[in-house]
Design a protein around this motif. Structure first.
Motif, PDB file in Angstrom:
ATOM      1  N   HIS A  82     -21.460 -32.497 -26.056  1.00 25.97           N
ATOM      2  CA  HIS A  82     -22.150 -32.107 -24.913  1.00 25.97           C
ATOM      3  C   HIS A  82     -23.636 -32.472 -24.941  1.00 25.97           C
ATOM      4  N   ARG A  85     -24.516 -36.042 -25.144  1.00 21.08           N
ATOM      5  CA  ARG A  85     -23.996 -36.749 -23.864  1.00 21.08           C
ATOM      6  C   ARG A  85     -24.949 -36.791 -22.826  1.00 21.08           C
ATOM      7  N   THR A  86     -25.735 -35.497 -22.798  1.00 24.19           N
ATOM      8  CA  THR A  86     -26.812 -35.252 -21.548  1.00 24.19           C
ATOM      9  C   THR A  86     -27.912 -36.231 -21.621  1.00 24.19           C
ATOM     10  N   LEU A  88     -27.934 -39.077 -23.219  1.00 18.24           N
ATOM     11  CA  LEU A  88     -27.636 -40.642 -23.299  1.00 18.24           C
ATOM     12  C   LEU A  88     -27.260 -40.964 -21.931  1.00 18.24           C
ATOM     13  N   THR A  89     -26.615 -40.236 -21.115  1.00 18.32           N
ATOM     14  CA  THR A  89     -26.358 -40.304 -19.748  1.00 18.32           C
ATOM     15  C   THR A  89     -27.365 -40.655 -19.010  1.00 18.32           C
ATOM     16  N   SER A  90     -28.354 -39.672 -19.144  1.00 13.22           N
ATOM     17  CA  SER A  90     -29.611 -39.829 -18.509  1.00 13.22           C
ATOM     18  C   SER A  90     -30.394 -41.407 -18.909  1.00 13.22           C
ATOM     19  N   HIS A  92     -28.600 -43.962 -19.799  1.00 12.40           N
ATOM     20  CA  HIS A  92     -27.905 -44.983 -19.120  1.00 12.40           C
ATOM     21  C   HIS A  92     -28.190 -45.232 -17.787  1.00 12.40           C
ATOM     22  N   LEU A  93     -28.456 -44.239 -17.016  1.00 15.43           N
ATOM     23  CA  LEU A  93     -28.973 -44.303 -15.616  1.00 15.43           C
ATOM     24  C   LEU A  93     -30.408 -44.840 -15.639  1.00 15.43           C
TER      25      LEU A  93
END
Length: 292
Positions: A82, A85-86, A88-90, A92-93
């Protein structure tokens, strides 16, 4: 003839008890725990039953320990996933926006934010690796004299620019002779995490006080800030890994303080947190000269 009959009777009785004991041991190996060995109360058989009971208790303890470790590992992996992921997701965006951005200043701003996110991921991975090393007992801590003044300077140094941007002040009261026997590099990590936590919470124009003194029992490092302090509900859980308090910042994932305490404790020290009566938080770090 009577003597032979008596001998055969007691021999059969003894073998029956051995058979029952073997059956109890078999049920124990198949997971049954509520076994009663008190019925075996004669001579060598009682000794054997007692040893089997000890074995049962030991196996039960080991099974419970393995189950707890399995659950802990599962929870830790979920938390780590978790936390990684936070950002890494940011990231990616952000990269998607970067490809669509045509303005040069906008691209630079997005690239800067991307660099910050990468730094965050790098810090997370390194912190998790350090925690894993300490958990596994493979972390090597040096035993050498650590100068307190150098320790504070090395720990506060990387925060100089962000603290300056926040117009925050550092006040030091350090005994020039203070120090302790430990590992300088690991201790810088622990102290730096505490400084970073204070910097993020004490707000614009805040003040950080650092006091270090040494006596015959221990070397004490006290860090105080004039921020909002620690919520009373968060205090008992502050050093739990992955714990995130009600007022925690998005970047605070509950690893830094947990790692700090692990490092200090591994060097025969203690670390506690409390609120100041004047307002703000206080962290007290002690490195003892004897075993505590």
């Amino acid at each position: 003839m009577g003597i032979i009959f008596i001998w055969l009777f007691f021999t059969k009785k003894r073998y029956d008890r051995l058979k029952n004991l073997a059956a109890d041991a078999d049920r124990m190996l198949h997971g049954e725990r509520n076994l009663n060995f008190t019925s075996y109360q004669e001579g060598e058989l009682a000794i054997l039953a007692n040893e089997v009971e000890k074995l049962l208790l030991r196996l039960t303890e080991q099974s419970d320990t393995l189950l707890k470790e399995k659950r802990y590992l599962s929870d830790s992996l979920a938390d780590i996933s978790h936390q990684l992921r936070t950002p890494l997701t940011s990231l990616h965006l952000l990269l998607t926006r970067l490809l669509e951005e045509t303005d040069e200043s906008g691209r630079r701003r997005l690239a800067y934010e991307g660099g910050r996110l990468l730094d965050r991921v790098d810090w997370l991975v390194n912190a998790l690796l350090k925690i894993s090393k300490i958990d596994a007992g493979t972390a090597v801590f040096a035993r050498e004299r650590v100068d307190a003044s150098n320790l504070v300077e090395n720990a506060i140094g990387p925060l100089g620019i962000p603290m300056e941007l926040r117009e925050q002040t550092v006040v030091k009261e350090i005994d020039d002779r203070a120090g302790f026997v430990g590992d300088a590099a690991w201790s810088v990590e622990a102290l730096g995490n505490i400084f970073k936590n204070c910097m993020e919470h004490m707000g614009q124009g805040g003040t950080l006080w650092i006091r270090v003194e040494e006596n015959h029992l221990y070397t004490e490092i006290v860090i105080e800030d004039n921020g909002p302090g620690i919520d009373p509900e968060d205090l008992p859980h502050l050093f739990e890994r992955f714990y995130k308090g009600k007022d925690a910042l998005d970047s605070n994932v509950g690893i830094g303080l947990a790692l700090a305490r692990m490092i200090v404790c591994a060097q025969n020290g203690t670390l506690k947190a409390e609120n100041r009566t004047e307002g703000g938080a206080r962290f007290t770090m002690r490195f003892y000269k004897g075993v505590v």
